[in-house]
Enzyme design. Structure first.
Site, PDB file in Angstrom:
ATOM      1  N   THR A   1       1.032  -1.261  -0.074  1.00  0.00           N
ATOM      2  CA  THR A   1      -0.036  -0.012   0.052  1.00  0.00           C
ATOM      3  C   THR A   1       0.893   1.273  -0.006  1.00  0.00           C
ATOM      4  O   THR A   1       2.007   1.187   0.533  1.00  0.00           O
ATOM      5  CB  THR A   1      -0.938   0.105   1.255  1.00  0.00           C
TER       6      THR A   1
ATOM      7  N   GLU B   1      -5.350  -4.273  -0.329  1.00  0.00           N
ATOM      8  CA  GLU B   1      -5.621  -5.699   0.609  1.00  0.00           C
ATOM      9  C   GLU B   1      -6.694  -6.407  -0.018  1.00  0.00           C
ATOM     10  O   GLU B   1      -6.918  -7.467   0.481  1.00  0.00           O
ATOM     11  CB  GLU B   1      -6.136  -4.959   1.983  1.00  0.00           C
TER      12      GLU B   1
ATOM     13  N   LYS C   1     -14.644  16.141  11.826  1.00  0.00           N
ATOM     14  CA  LYS C   1     -15.688  15.639  13.122  1.00  0.00           C
ATOM     15  C   LYS C   1     -15.682  17.115  13.683  1.00  0.00           C
ATOM     16  O   LYS C   1     -15.297  17.650  14.483  1.00  0.00           O
ATOM     17  CB  LYS C   1     -14.802  14.637  14.125  1.00  0.00           C
TER      18      LYS C   1
ATOM     19  N   TRP D   1     -19.999  13.836  12.227  1.00  0.00           N
ATOM     20  CA  TRP D   1     -19.426  13.693  10.941  1.00  0.00           C
ATOM     21  C   TRP D   1     -19.626  14.174   9.610  1.00  0.00           C
ATOM     22  O   TRP D   1     -20.779  14.220   9.553  1.00  0.00           O
ATOM     23  CB  TRP D   1     -18.961  11.973  10.815  1.00  0.00           C
TER      24      TRP D   1
HETATM   25  P1  ADP Z   1      -3.301   3.864  -0.948  1.00  0.00           P
HETATM   26  O1  ADP Z   1      -4.181   4.621  -0.805  1.00  0.00           O
HETATM   27  O2  ADP Z   1      -2.735   3.479   0.513  1.00  0.00           O
HETATM   28  O3  ADP Z   1      -2.800   3.788  -1.830  1.00  0.00           O
HETATM   29  P2  ADP Z   1      -5.135   1.660  -1.859  1.00  0.00           P
HETATM   30  O4  ADP Z   1      -4.403   2.357  -3.335  1.00  0.00           O
HETATM   31  O5  ADP Z   1      -5.324   0.271  -1.820  1.00  0.00           O
HETATM   32  O6  ADP Z   1      -4.074   2.282  -0.923  1.00  0.00           O
HETATM   33  O7  ADP Z   1      -6.329   2.796  -1.657  1.00  0.00           O
HETATM   34  C1  ADP Z   1      -7.672   2.300  -1.335  1.00  0.00           C
HETATM   35  C2  ADP Z   1      -8.273   3.211  -0.748  1.00  0.00           C
HETATM   36  O8  ADP Z   1      -8.792   4.204  -1.768  1.00  0.00           O
HETATM   37  C3  ADP Z   1      -9.681   2.862  -0.222  1.00  0.00           C
HETATM   38  O9  ADP Z   1      -9.302   2.428   1.190  1.00  0.00           O
HETATM   39  C4  ADP Z   1     -10.451   4.023  -0.410  1.00  0.00           C
HETATM   40  O10 ADP Z   1     -10.237   4.873   0.829  1.00  0.00           O
HETATM   41  C5  ADP Z   1      -9.912   4.712  -1.727  1.00  0.00           C
HETATM   42  N1  ADP Z   1     -10.859   4.586  -2.685  1.00  0.00           N
HETATM   43  C6  ADP Z   1     -10.690   3.581  -3.751  1.00  0.00           C
HETATM   44  N2  ADP Z   1     -11.574   3.458  -4.527  1.00  0.00           N
HETATM   45  C7  ADP Z   1     -12.496   4.570  -4.266  1.00  0.00           C
HETATM   46  C8  ADP Z   1     -13.598   5.152  -4.659  1.00  0.00           C
HETATM   47  N3  ADP Z   1     -14.347   4.667  -5.707  1.00  0.00           N
HETATM   48  N4  ADP Z   1     -14.238   6.184  -4.018  1.00  0.00           N
HETATM   49  C9  ADP Z   1     -13.553   6.732  -2.710  1.00  0.00           C
HETATM   50  N5  ADP Z   1     -12.405   6.162  -2.205  1.00  0.00           N
HETATM   51  C10 ADP Z   1     -11.947   5.154  -2.965  1.00  0.00           C
END
Ligand code: ADP
Length: 548
Positions: A189, A334, A441, A446
């Site tokens: 990640t 994940e 918050k 929220w």
């Molecule tokens: P990182 O942000 O650490 O690079 P990832 O690339 O795995 O990790 O991103 C996952 C996160 O991206 C999700 O947990 C969510 O917060 C956000 N995300 C992914 N797709 C969407 C979406 N369509 N709308 C809003 N948030 C999203």
């Protein structure tokens, strides 16, 4: 007690190599087209790709790589990177895709944590490799995805060249049958929270995810598609497209390093691309290019947008102005990464267009294989009423159990806590309201930052907007909106944009202040970096007039 009656079907383990072998046999002539870093277009077929992947496996075995060992990649979307996906996993090694946009210190951390044996890299990253090599003493060699150069390389880096390595092998290699539970890919990640953490996929999880992603109700990839993944192959396996495309025998178009609107548009048109996928930031560039040039898409039918929330204005523009269907999707590293995609069932598709749109703007419903729920602070499940919002938990065969090289499971009662905050409605549509660390918050309630942002980007003078929480003496936190104007939007004022919110959002959700900036900080995966923004505006002074 009678013996349990077992099914009497072949016990064939699901292996990643099956995907490419299938494409080579049954879609052998189907093209893989790559824009190379040199700028030219490279074309070959799945049959050629499999042969070279086998040669790579032979070369790595000759170098002494053992099954289970990690091979890193630092590369754009291209045919050699695709060969690396299969040439490593095919004999049991683990393909560790590294995001080259991370800081060198982070990459060095990841390489050490993954304990990479060799690293394959596109030559655009040669300066990065020169910087990394001294910090990564356990890497036995750095393999440039190129021909051998005329002049001899500096000997400070243990360099090897991909093409001569492959040329020394005959490709007469059978993919071994591997236990499907063995590791195949390692993706970290991007570390928007703390150190990057590794998700170690199995062969089984990757193949099941490829099936799931391909479903008509998901990405719906088929052999009649020409597929261009804009999402990088170093980011969660390009959302599984390098697996789903060969599974279906779809044409694959790999865009290389140039992801600006013009380069993408030209490649899409030239290769008659029907399906694409990427994060909203990339599509902003593409839409701007098409809009400014008065162009049309002549072949593009649909595109998956995910990774961060797709602004409704973008969804509408694709559909209304260009006739391209947008599939809004949610996922994370994940989850390999696909969790949900927005599409309508028959009954929903009979409703008035505006109602359909409200559903399609959400992140969608789960793909078979993934289950989800939202819970409150005590872990109690919340109602699926589209109103209650809580922490999103998921489970399924392509969801991680634990992070790489950790002893303890990441699960809570068998579910993975995603760190996202969401609602689920009675029809099963997920709506991500925030990442838990990004919610504002205010006075104990929220506020969803993405709702606030979506309205801002619907304003014709706004190019990009981010809503962040800033400390507030009375309310704890209040929303601050940070905006990048469109080139045409010079005259836009704070007051005018605040007025634009009237009637669109609960009064107390309207940002107390709006700041205009030339650009917003992004993470290595092209998402808004709210962490950086929060840092930048930590000491923000609110306008003097008290919120009423
Ligand atoms: P990182 O942000 O650490 O690079 P990832 O690339 O795995 O990790 O991103 C996952 C996160 O991206 C999700 O947990 C969510 O917060 C956000 N995300 C992914 N797709 C969407 C979406 N369509 N709308 C809003 N948030 C999203």
């Amino acid at each position: 007690m009678t013996e349990p009656l077992l099914g009497q079907m072949m016990d064939i383990p699901l292996n990643v190599s099956m995907l490419l072998r299938h494409a080579a046999r049954y879609a052998g002539d189907t093209e893989i087209v790559s824009r190379r870093i040199e700028g030219d277009i490279h074309r070959y077929t799945y049959r050629d790709c499999e042969k070279r992947a086998r040669q790579l496996a032979q070369a790595l075995i000759r170098l002494g790589v053992q099954p289970g060992e990690r091979i890193g990649t630092l590369a754009w979307n291209g045919y050699r990177h695709l060969e690396a996906y299969y040439g490593t996993t095919g004999f049991g090694a683990v393909c560790h895709t590294i995001n080259p946009r991370l800081f060198p210190e982070q990459i060095a951390y990841i390489v050490a944590h993954a304990d990479d044996r060799y690293i394959l890299f596109d030559t655009t990253f040669a300066p990065l490799v020169a910087e990394l090599a001294p910090r990564c003493p356990n890497v036995k060699g750095w393999i440039a995805l190129a021909d051998a150069p005329k002049e001899s390389p500096p000997d400070s880096v243990p360099l090897l060249y991909y093409e001569p390595l492959l040329a020394a092998e005959d490709g007469e290699f059978e993919w071994p049958e591997l236990d499907e539970r063995l590791a195949s890919y390692l993706c970290y990640t991007s570390g928007t929270t703390g150190h990057p953490k590794g998700a170690l996929y199995s062969h089984r999880s990757v193949v099941l995810h490829a099936y799931g992603a391909s479903l008509t109700g998901a990405m719906g990839i088929s052999a009649r598609d020409s597929v261009l993944p804009v999402v990088p192959m170093f980011h969660v396996n390009a959302w599984g497209i390098p697996h789903a495309a060969p599974l279906n025998g779809a044409k694959l178009v790999l865009p290389g390093k140039d992801l600006d609107g013009k380069s993408l548009y030209e490649l899409m048109e030239a290769e008659r691309v029907t399906f694409s996928a990427g994060v909203p930031t990339v599509w902003m560039g593409l839409l701007a290019h098409v809009r400014e040039g008065g162009k049309r898409f002549s072949s593009l039918e649909r595109t998956v947008i995910g990774g961060s929330s797709c602004p409704p204005a973008m969804l509408r523009s694709f559909e209304d102005d260009y006739g391209v269907r947008v599939i809004h999707a949610w996922g994370m590293t994940e989850l390999s990464p696909l969790g949900t995609l927005a599409r309508l069932n028959w009954e929903q598709s009979q409703r008035p267009r505006e109602e359909q749109r409200r559903l399609l703007e959400k992140q969608g419903t789960v793909i078979f294989g993934v289950d989800m729920k939202i819970v409150d602070a005590n872990g109690a499940e919340l109602p699926r009423d589209g109103v209650a919002f809580g922490d999103l938990y998921v489970r399924g065969p392509w969801v991680i159990d634990r992070y790489f090289a950790t002893e303890t499971s990441a699960l809570v009662d068998g579910w993975f806590p995603t760190g996202d905050v969401a609602t689920i409605d009675s029809e099963g549509f997920l709506h991500i309201t925030d990442r838990s660390k990004d919610v504002v918050k205010s006075g104990g309630e929220w506020i969803s930052s993405s709702e606030v942002e979506n309205i801002a980007v619907a304003h014709p003078d706004v190019a990009e907007a981010a809503c962040i929480a800033c400390p507030h003496p009375k309310w704890g936190e209040r929303p601050l909106l940070v905006v990048v104007k469109r080139p045409t939007g010079d005259g836009l004022t704070r007051e005018a944009l605040r007025a634009f919110y009237e009637g669109k959002l609960a009064k107390w959700w309207i940002p107390d202040d709006i700041v205009f900036v030339p650009e917003l900080p992004h993470t290595a995966t092209g998402k808004l970096s709210k962490m950086k923004l929060r840092d930048m505006f930590r000491d923000h002074v609110w306008p003097t007039k008290e919120r009423t």
